[in-house]
Design a protein around this motif. Structure first.
Motif, PDB file in Angstrom:
ATOM      1  N   ALA A  72     -65.098 -30.253 -13.256  1.00 46.33           N
ATOM      2  CA  ALA A  72     -65.151 -31.597 -13.183  1.00 46.33           C
ATOM      3  C   ALA A  72     -64.236 -31.994 -14.365  1.00 46.33           C
ATOM      4  O   ALA A  72     -63.112 -33.117 -13.755  1.00 46.33           O
ATOM      5  N   GLU A  73     -63.748 -31.017 -15.125  1.00 43.83           N
ATOM      6  CA  GLU A  73     -62.681 -31.046 -15.556  1.00 43.83           C
ATOM      7  C   GLU A  73     -61.362 -31.064 -15.012  1.00 43.83           C
ATOM      8  O   GLU A  73     -60.397 -31.591 -14.869  1.00 43.83           O
ATOM      9  N   SER A  74     -61.428 -30.157 -14.463  1.00 39.93           N
ATOM     10  CA  SER A  74     -60.101 -29.295 -13.715  1.00 39.93           C
ATOM     11  C   SER A  74     -58.604 -29.900 -13.486  1.00 39.93           C
ATOM     12  O   SER A  74     -57.767 -30.954 -13.138  1.00 39.93           O
ATOM     13  N   ASN A  75     -58.396 -28.736 -15.365  1.00 34.23           N
ATOM     14  CA  ASN A  75     -57.010 -28.623 -15.364  1.00 34.23           C
ATOM     15  C   ASN A  75     -57.261 -26.707 -16.252  1.00 34.23           C
ATOM     16  O   ASN A  75     -58.036 -26.071 -15.427  1.00 34.23           O
ATOM     17  N   ASP A  76     -55.343 -26.524 -16.728  1.00 36.81           N
ATOM     18  CA  ASP A  76     -55.748 -25.220 -16.961  1.00 36.81           C
ATOM     19  C   ASP A  76     -56.385 -24.600 -17.344  1.00 36.81           C
ATOM     20  O   ASP A  76     -57.659 -23.514 -17.289  1.00 36.81           O
ATOM     21  N   LYS A  77     -56.861 -24.922 -18.636  1.00 38.55           N
ATOM     22  CA  LYS A  77     -57.828 -24.464 -20.083  1.00 38.55           C
ATOM     23  C   LYS A  77     -59.184 -24.616 -19.268  1.00 38.55           C
ATOM     24  O   LYS A  77     -60.045 -23.317 -19.108  1.00 38.55           O
ATOM     25  N   SER A  78     -59.220 -25.483 -18.218  1.00 40.04           N
ATOM     26  CA  SER A  78     -60.792 -25.498 -17.588  1.00 40.04           C
ATOM     27  C   SER A  78     -60.475 -24.205 -16.681  1.00 40.04           C
ATOM     28  O   SER A  78     -62.012 -23.564 -16.779  1.00 40.04           O
TER      29      SER A  78
END
Length: 254
Positions: free
Chosen positions: A115-121
């Motif tokens: 659900a976060e959907s970023n590079d870290k996630s």
């Protein structure tokens, strides 16, 4: 590379739930059931116990459905070229993970990170999927063999609850002592082997009372009870109703 397309956990469906995809998905599908379910495996439709896992590779027939009044599972549809996925040794067949609750918690974490959907996630998702698949293979060879035998035994109990099951008979099937069977069965499924038999028989009886015109005595015999009074006692102990009360209340609810 891992890419989760869709993911869900604690997903519930009713008794009529069927998922039938003859050509499969164009990606991987992983399921972890919380309830018993039917799976189409090796040309046959068979019921598998709760907390079964299955990894469907891309473009393989997928069929599973509810076998009781409720079907519940966790699932992940994803792309991957990682060796721990592509070379996973059990594909297209249900198996029982050593620690399904641990796997369930990883899937919940994966859903939150998705659900976060970023590079870290995305990096966290990669590590969580790796941990999930390593946990799914958390067996030594000897333990894996006995785990497989336990799963096959439980599947036979679920498919044929009417058999004259006893601890002695089940232990002989696995070529182990009755005391050892009882210990590892409870450890594996969190229930004693005979209580599992009883629960399955009563569940089967409930289904027959609800969906057939058989008499209570006929249902008792089909469920593995030669002593009708014993059937009545166990049915009421588990459901808090007599078989006739259960049938009548179910008809009123409809």
């Amino acid at each position: 590379m891992n890419l989760i397309r869709y993911i869900g956990y604690d997903i519930k469906h009713g008794a009529n739930f069927v998922f039938d995809l003859p050509n499969g998905h164009d990606c991987w599908l992983f399921l972890l059931t919380h309830t018993p379910a039917y799976f189409y495996v090796d040309g046959q439709l068979e019921e598998y116990p709760a907390y079964s896992a299955i990894l469907f590779p891309p473009n393989q027939k997928i069929y599973y459905s509810a076998s009781q009044s409720i079907y519940e599972n966790d699932w992940i549809r994803f792309d991957s070229d990682e060796a721990y996925v592509c070379d996973f040794p059990i594909q297209g067949k249900p198996f029982s993970p050593q620690d399904p609750e641990y796997c369930h918690q990883i899937i919940k974490l994966l859903a939150w990170e998705h659900a976060e959907s970023n590079d870290k996630s995305n990096e966290i998702i990669h590590h969580l999927l790796s941990a999930l698949f390593k946990k799914l293979l958390d067996h030594d060879d000897e333990n894996l063999a006995i785990q497989h035998q336990l799963i096959q035994l439980r599947k036979e109990i679920y498919n044929s609850p009417e058999k004259e099951w006893s601890v002695k008979l089940m232990a002989e099937k696995l070529n182990i002592s009755p005391s050892y069977l009882q210990a590892i069965y409870r450890e594996k499924f969190n229930i004693s082997c005979m209580n599992d038999v009883i629960n399955r028989r009563i569940n089967f009886a409930q289904d027959q009372l609800l969906n057939s015109n058989l008499s209570v005595n006929e249902v008792a015999l089909m469920s593995g009870y030669q002593n009708i009074e014993h059937f009545h006692r166990q049915f009421k102990k588990i459901t808090k109703q007599t078989p006739l009360e259960y049938r009548r209340s179910s008809i009123r609810e409809k």
